[in-house]
Design a protein around this motif. Structure first.
Motif, PDB file in Angstrom:
ATOM      1  N   UNK A 188      37.973  79.197  20.108  1.00  0.00           N
ATOM      2  CA  UNK A 188      36.908  78.758  21.007  1.00  0.00           C
ATOM      3  C   UNK A 188      37.119  79.244  22.428  1.00  0.00           C
ATOM      4  N   UNK A 189      38.308  79.723  22.746  1.00  0.00           N
ATOM      5  CA  UNK A 189      38.587  80.244  24.080  1.00  0.00           C
ATOM      6  C   UNK A 189      38.630  81.762  23.988  1.00  0.00           C
ATOM      7  N   UNK A 199      33.535  83.422  31.946  1.00  0.00           N
ATOM      8  CA  UNK A 199      33.928  82.666  30.756  1.00  0.00           C
ATOM      9  C   UNK A 199      33.420  81.232  30.755  1.00  0.00           C
ATOM     10  N   UNK A 200      32.697  80.807  31.778  1.00  0.00           N
ATOM     11  CA  UNK A 200      32.274  79.406  31.859  1.00  0.00           C
ATOM     12  C   UNK A 200      31.490  78.917  30.641  1.00  0.00           C
ATOM     13  N   UNK A 201      30.548  79.678  30.092  1.00  0.00           N
ATOM     14  CA  UNK A 201      29.834  79.170  28.907  1.00  0.00           C
ATOM     15  C   UNK A 201      30.766  78.899  27.722  1.00  0.00           C
ATOM     16  N   UNK A 219      32.269  70.132  33.221  1.00  0.00           N
ATOM     17  CA  UNK A 219      31.727  71.382  32.691  1.00  0.00           C
ATOM     18  C   UNK A 219      30.244  71.530  33.013  1.00  0.00           C
ATOM     19  N   UNK A 220      29.489  70.438  32.986  1.00  0.00           N
ATOM     20  CA  UNK A 220      28.062  70.502  33.332  1.00  0.00           C
ATOM     21  C   UNK A 220      27.875  71.020  34.755  1.00  0.00           C
ATOM     22  N   UNK A 221      28.688  70.514  35.667  1.00  0.00           N
ATOM     23  CA  UNK A 221      28.606  70.986  37.063  1.00  0.00           C
ATOM     24  C   UNK A 221      29.128  72.408  37.200  1.00  0.00           C
TER      25      UNK A 221
END
Length: 252
Positions: free
Chosen positions: A7-8, A55-57, A79-81
């Motif tokens: 996942x990373x 890579x944020x998404x 993560x939302x922010x």
């Protein structure tokens, strides 16, 4: 280094390898979600350069896939922010929170020892702990930089690997308190980390309040020892100069 969870993405694996390298024949990697959570915290607390911004998404998707828990809820709030911020604004916020404010610096031994010679010994002891586990820092960061400490914990395990986090719990509480006072979304990452540690004692809370009011000890050459106290007595703290900007690959 053992491979990270799928996942990373590879671009994030590169960032982790840049923080700490593992020699062959090292100890076991922490299994399961706890190791992934610690890795994600390590990433979230690194300087948001172009690699991490890209890579944020994927980081957010890894957080969304975690089993429901108070820890996951705190990371999801961050993560939302994190994923919605303009990259330049995100970088400015990071520098403001972690490079320009003493009470939310990410260098953990500062909270316990301040600008004293004891801090140098604490850094040496931490580096020796890493070497004993088969690790070497790459020289890009001090061994007490929180993202490095988190990655060590993730790959070494909840016993010896998380011992430095437990040792510096009061410093972590102070960082969380300072970030909360500043209304920084990074407070969610520290809140998530604190959920993984033993609950604070009354003595912990008292010491954090004193540390927030007085600051860590300054150099004590020529002064009486503190007789085992964790922090300097009232009136001895002289604020040090602001910490230099965090140095990571691509950020000077």
């Amino acid at each position: 280094m053992s491979p990270l969870p799928a996942t990373v993405p590879a671009i994030v694996r590169t960032r982790i390898r840049a923080a700490v390298r593992r020699r062959p024949a090292s100890g076991p990697v922490a299994p399961g979600d706890r190791g992934l959570v610690l890795r994600l915290m390590s990433l979230m607390l690194q300087y948001p350069d172009a690699e991490l911004v890209t890579a944020r998404p994927a980081v957010a998707a890894a957080v969304a896939a975690l089993p429901a828990s108070p820890t996951a809820a705190e990371l999801a709030a961050f993560a939302d922010w994190f994923t919605g911020q303009d990259p330049d604004a995100l970088a400015r916020h990071y520098v403001d929170m972690f490079d320009l404010r003493r009470k939310s610096s990410l260098y953990l031994t500062y909270y316990l020892h301040g600008d004293t010679r004891r801090r140098g010994m604490a850094l040496l002891t931490l580096a020796q702990r890493y070497r004993a586990a088969g690790w070497d820092t790459d020289g890009g960061e001090l061994p007490d930089h929180l993202p490095v400490v988190l990655e060590f914990a993730a790959l070494t395990g909840p016993g010896a690997g998380e011992a430095p986090l437990r040792q510096h719990r009061r410093g972590l509480q102070l960082i969380h308190r300072a970030l909360s006072d500043a209304e920084s979304p990074y407070r969610h990452v520290l809140a998530a980390l604190l959920t993984l540690l033993p609950p604070p004692t009354e003595a912990d809370d008292k010491a954090v309040a004193e540390l927030a009011a007085q600051g860590p000890p300054n150099e004590d050459v020529g002064l009486d020892p503190y007789a085992g106290e964790l922090f300097a007595p009232p009136g001895t703290f002289v604020p040090p100069a602001p910490a230099p900007p965090t140095t990571v690959e691509g950020h000077r």
